[in-house]
Design an enzyme around this catalytic site. Structure first.
Site, mmCIF file in Angstrom:
data_model
loop_
_atom_site.group_PDB
_atom_site.id
_atom_site.type_symbol
_atom_site.label_atom_id
_atom_site.label_comp_id
_atom_site.label_asym_id
_atom_site.label_seq_id
_atom_site.Cartn_x
_atom_site.Cartn_y
_atom_site.Cartn_z
ATOM 1 N N SER A 190 35.910 33.832 31.508
ATOM 2 C CA SER A 190 35.117 32.553 31.421
ATOM 3 C C SER A 190 33.994 32.657 30.249
ATOM 4 O O SER A 190 33.598 31.706 29.772
ATOM 5 C CB SER A 190 34.756 32.102 32.576
ATOM 6 O OG SER A 190 33.773 33.170 33.395
ATOM 7 N N HIS A 218 40.239 28.716 32.913
ATOM 8 C CA HIS A 218 40.282 28.355 31.429
ATOM 9 C C HIS A 218 41.696 28.438 30.629
ATOM 10 O O HIS A 218 41.506 28.137 29.370
ATOM 11 C CB HIS A 218 38.959 29.430 30.844
ATOM 12 C CG HIS A 218 37.710 29.596 31.405
ATOM 13 N ND1 HIS A 218 36.892 28.516 31.216
ATOM 14 C CD2 HIS A 218 37.435 30.198 32.550
ATOM 15 C CE1 HIS A 218 36.018 28.542 32.252
ATOM 16 N NE2 HIS A 218 36.082 29.562 32.939
ATOM 17 N N LYS A 261 37.880 21.490 34.441
ATOM 18 C CA LYS A 261 37.643 22.127 33.155
ATOM 19 C C LYS A 261 38.703 21.285 32.220
ATOM 20 O O LYS A 261 38.536 20.293 31.988
ATOM 21 C CB LYS A 261 37.733 23.438 33.306
ATOM 22 C CG LYS A 261 36.574 23.990 33.775
ATOM 23 C CD LYS A 261 36.570 25.507 34.207
ATOM 24 C CE LYS A 261 35.443 25.928 34.861
ATOM 25 N NZ LYS A 261 35.459 27.092 35.787
HETATM 26 C C1 PLP Z 1 34.457 27.491 36.963
HETATM 27 C C2 PLP Z 1 35.350 28.432 37.369
HETATM 28 C C3 PLP Z 1 35.620 28.496 38.843
HETATM 29 C C4 PLP Z 1 35.043 27.508 39.859
HETATM 30 O O1 PLP Z 1 35.704 26.437 39.795
HETATM 31 P P1 PLP Z 1 35.108 24.940 40.222
HETATM 32 O O2 PLP Z 1 36.218 24.050 40.560
HETATM 33 O O3 PLP Z 1 33.975 24.828 39.145
HETATM 34 O O4 PLP Z 1 34.206 25.228 41.326
HETATM 35 C C5 PLP Z 1 36.230 29.528 39.444
HETATM 36 N N1 PLP Z 1 36.723 30.683 38.460
HETATM 37 C C6 PLP Z 1 36.706 30.696 37.302
HETATM 38 C C7 PLP Z 1 37.150 31.663 36.409
HETATM 39 C C8 PLP Z 1 35.747 29.579 36.779
HETATM 40 O O5 PLP Z 1 35.472 29.829 35.331
#
Ligand code: PLP
Length: 410
Positions: A190, A218, A261
């Site tokens: 990330s 991602h 995302k």
């Molecule tokens: C953003 C993220 C999460 C958490 O997801 P949310 O839906 O924002 O709680 C989990 N794993 C990774 C790698 C992330 O980047």
């Protein structure tokens, strides 16, 4: 109590680690929205009252402002109301949730999917559902915080593997006598944007009879021919399901991706072999003991998962923007290190916390918003700008960012 917290907060401030929230809203109100302004809405914001061009969001495809996604949410509110009223296991699971799960399974080419209200909750519930005392987890050093928390909660033995080090992982798996072994990795890291070597990880898991959990927060939407994510990127799944070379070999894979995302809405899902998914439904405490996501979210997600398949131009355009940004940074000879990345995440490593904050402020003064990421989110001494691209950006906006970076470097 006040003195204690004030003392600790002061220490954060001295270390340039104090964070503060900005109030962010789209610059253009929906009432004023012309169709051509949809993209602008996903990239330009009022941040603390000032208009800014943003490279901070994870809205990699610009779907958070997609008219069909917004319309689906409106329709679902009219049909279901706003709140889900209970856990999915009581009465919070609607036809919209059920349809979303079926769509996600079909799209990812995996047998079954289970929708969670947040990615953080999914990982924190998932890992303890899979492993416990007497088991061993092998976790990449750069894994996301919620995977680490899930591992801690599971009480399985934790083996931290240096980032991307397949030899170290092999040695650790070989040495382990644990009953169950679970390898855990971000599929796309990330804060670095690089992609884990999933086929090689699968091969190691096969050799040592381990399970593999990949977190594709991602990659989903961004990688793969139709946006199916990292498994499709490596040709492990395709439109017709599991690729021939991987048939019969996917039982040890637990796939997880988030939907706040690239999918532009909220929540996450776990997918894989049907009985594994049923077990997670039965055992994940963050699934059982939390109120379900509202049906309007599930309905919006159905629309956005459809849009991300149908609108391949979003991924094509993202690629064009990425290449332009990378070429521009290289030719500008900036004094910072651009990390290799074939995803929407383009990290520019600056080093010291205060330097990263100073560059961020210099960009902000030019109307460009790029968040500085500091420890503990990234390792000590690698504070960085995390430039995050969106298909909603234009080529001109990339040039504006490049010009602002050049100005910030002098
Ligand atoms: C953003 C993220 C999460 C958490 O997801 P949310 O839906 O924002 O709680 C989990 N794993 C990774 C790698 C992330 O980047």
């Amino acid at each position: 109590m006040t003195a204690l917290f004030e003392h600790d907060l002061a220490r954060l401030r001295e270390a340039h680690l104090l964070r503060h929230r900005r109030q962010v809203s789209p610059l253009i109100a929906p009432a004023e929205l012309a169709p051509s302004q949809e993209a602008l809405r996903a990239t330009t914001y009022l941040i603390d009252g000032k208009p800014r061009l943003s490279f901070g969001s994870n809205d990699y495809l610009g779907l958070s402002q997609h008219p069909a996604v917004m319309a689906a949410a409106h329709e679902a509110i009219a049909r279901y109301g706003v709140g889900a009223t209970a856990s999915p296991l009581v009465c919070g699971h609607s036809p919209a949730h059920e349809q979303l799960e079926a769509a996600l399974a079909a799209f990812t080419g995996l047998p079954r999917a289970l929708y969670f209200y947040a990615g953080y909750a999914a990982n924190v519930g998932l890992v303890p559902a899979l492993v416990g005392k007497g088991d061993a987890v092998f976790s990449d050093a750069l894994n996301h915080a919620c995977l680490i928390d899930g591992i801690r909660l599971s009480r399985a033995e934790l083996n931290v593997v240096p980032h991307g080090d397949l030899q170290a992982l092999e040695a650790a798996l070989q040495a382990s006598t644990a009953r169950r072994k679970l390898v855990v990795t971000d599929a796309v890291f990330s804060m670095d944007g690089n992609v884990a070597d999933v086929p090689a990880l699968m091969a190691l898991c096969e050799r040592f009879d381990a399970w593999l959990l990949i977190d594709d927060a991602h990659g989903f939407g961004v990688l793969g021919e139709h946006g199916e994510g990292t498994l499709s990127h490596f040709g492990m799944v395709g439109r017709g399901g599991v690729a021939p070379a991987w048939q019969g070999r996917m039982d040890r894979l637990i796939y997880m991706a988030t939907l706040g995302k690239a999918a532009g809405v909220a929540g996450a899902f776990v997918a894989g072999e049907a009985s594994m998914v049923e077990w997670v439904l039965q055992k994940a405490r963050t699934y059982m003991f939390a109120t379900a996501a509202p049906a309007m979210i599930a309905a919006a997600l159905q629309a956005s998962v459809q849009a991300l398949q149908d609108e391949a131009w979003r991924r094509d355009h993202l690629r064009v923007l990425r290449e332009r940004l990378r070429a521009g940074i290289v030719s500008a000879g900036l004094p910072w290190t651009l990390m290799p990345s074939e995803t929407a995440i383009q990290p520019l490593v600056i080093g010291r916390n205060e330097d990263a904050l100073a560059v961020m402020a210099a960009l902000d003064a030019q109307g460009v918003w790029v968040p500085a990421i500091r420890p503990p989110t990234v390792p000590e001494g690698t504070a960085r700008l995390r430039i995050s691209l969106s298909a909603a950006h234009t080529v001109e906006q990339i040039d504006q960012l490049l010009a602002a970076l050049v100005q910030a470097a002098v």
